[in-house]
Design an enzyme around this catalytic site. Sequence first.
Site, mmCIF file in Angstrom:
data_model
loop_
_atom_site.group_PDB
_atom_site.id
_atom_site.type_symbol
_atom_site.label_atom_id
_atom_site.label_comp_id
_atom_site.label_asym_id
_atom_site.label_seq_id
_atom_site.Cartn_x
_atom_site.Cartn_y
_atom_site.Cartn_z
ATOM 1 C CG ASP A 187 31.822 -36.148 21.437
ATOM 2 O OD1 ASP A 187 31.421 -36.350 22.604
ATOM 3 O OD2 ASP A 187 32.613 -36.907 20.862
ATOM 4 C CB ILE A 188 27.648 -37.521 21.371
ATOM 5 C CG1 ILE A 188 26.295 -38.214 21.301
ATOM 6 C CG2 ILE A 188 28.769 -38.533 21.508
ATOM 7 C CD1 ILE A 188 26.095 -39.004 20.010
ATOM 8 C CB VAL A 189 25.355 -36.662 26.638
ATOM 9 C CG1 VAL A 189 24.979 -37.389 27.934
ATOM 10 C CG2 VAL A 189 26.322 -35.526 26.940
ATOM 11 C CG ASP A 190 25.042 -43.510 24.331
ATOM 12 O OD1 ASP A 190 23.815 -43.640 24.446
ATOM 13 O OD2 ASP A 190 25.761 -44.404 23.853
ATOM 14 C CB THR A 211 31.473 -39.902 29.357
ATOM 15 O OG1 THR A 211 31.526 -41.234 28.859
ATOM 16 C CG2 THR A 211 32.787 -39.191 29.094
ATOM 17 C CE LYS A 250 23.911 -42.081 20.075
ATOM 18 N NZ LYS A 250 24.697 -43.327 19.943
ATOM 19 C CG ASP A 300 35.470 -42.235 16.142
ATOM 20 O OD1 ASP A 300 34.776 -41.883 17.120
ATOM 21 O OD2 ASP A 300 36.207 -43.230 16.146
HETATM 22 P P1 5GP Z 1 28.227 -42.013 27.572
HETATM 23 O O1 5GP Z 1 29.200 -42.137 28.698
HETATM 24 O O2 5GP Z 1 27.315 -40.812 27.686
HETATM 25 O O3 5GP Z 1 27.450 -43.289 27.370
HETATM 26 O O4 5GP Z 1 29.056 -41.911 26.265
HETATM 27 C C1 5GP Z 1 29.638 -40.757 25.835
HETATM 28 C C2 5GP Z 1 30.710 -41.080 24.817
HETATM 29 O O5 5GP Z 1 30.350 -42.216 24.012
HETATM 30 C C3 5GP Z 1 30.888 -39.956 23.862
HETATM 31 O O6 5GP Z 1 31.813 -39.014 24.339
HETATM 32 C C4 5GP Z 1 31.384 -40.680 22.623
HETATM 33 O O7 5GP Z 1 32.774 -40.875 22.701
HETATM 34 C C5 5GP Z 1 30.722 -42.029 22.673
HETATM 35 N N1 5GP Z 1 29.510 -42.121 21.846
HETATM 36 C C6 5GP Z 1 28.255 -42.410 22.276
HETATM 37 N N2 5GP Z 1 27.391 -42.443 21.251
HETATM 38 C C7 5GP Z 1 28.103 -42.172 20.137
HETATM 39 C C8 5GP Z 1 27.765 -42.067 18.739
HETATM 40 O O8 5GP Z 1 26.632 -42.212 18.295
HETATM 41 N N3 5GP Z 1 28.788 -41.768 17.896
HETATM 42 C C9 5GP Z 1 30.075 -41.594 18.318
HETATM 43 N N4 5GP Z 1 30.989 -41.329 17.396
HETATM 44 N N5 5GP Z 1 30.423 -41.675 19.630
HETATM 45 C C10 5GP Z 1 29.451 -41.966 20.526
#
Ligand code: 5GP
Length: 178
Positions: free
Chosen positions: A100-103, A107, A131, A159
């Site tokens: 869904d989203i890469v922050d 992950t 992001k 969510d």
């Molecule tokens: P990462 O490991 O890239 O920091 O985080 C990825 C995960 O963080 C995503 O799969 C999601 O579950 C969660 N996440 C990060 N940012 C957001 C956001 O703005 N909204 C939601 N709902 N989940 C987010």
Amino acid sequence: MNNKSPEVLLSEEEIQARVLELAAKISADYEDADDLVMVGVLKGSFIFLADLSRRLSIPRTIEFIAVSSYGNGSVSSGAVRLVMDVRGNIEGKHVLIVEDIVDTGHTLKYLIGMMKSHRPASVKTAALVRKAESAEVDVTIDYLGFDIGDEWVVGYGLDFAEQNRTLPYIGFIKPTDA
Ligand code: 5GP
């Protein structure tokens, strides 16, 4: 959180148009590949995966995996844990991870390694939103929908404390509404 609807960041029309474009590109790229397996990351990718997979013009199968998230908070710990692995055998197949989203990217990086341990023919990645400013690790997104800023977004599978996943658009909660 009160009952106000989140502000629209990406409209339903924008998302659907982009999903169509990504599906066309994926269909072209995998035209000659047998055994495309789309691996959705639960829970957030379920709507993106459903829409994207139904727009493809090539054969594909569907698997799901689940990883630990940030719980009900919104701060990345950087620690990722596999909660559920794929059920089918993906050895020798072409894997497309659908996020869904890469922050921070932790992950997705972890998931790429996980998938590679199953010895697939290839591993590529799709994510609806990224992001860009939050990246902490270098990870390739082969099929990216949109770059967004650093706010917490909901809708289209995403969510906040399990709310707002089924909104047809991606939006954010204004701090004054939270
Ligand atoms: P990462 O490991 O890239 O920091 O985080 C990825 C995960 O963080 C995503 O799969 C999601 O579950 C969660 N996440 C990060 N940012 C957001 C956001 O703005 N909204 C939601 N709902 N989940 C987010």
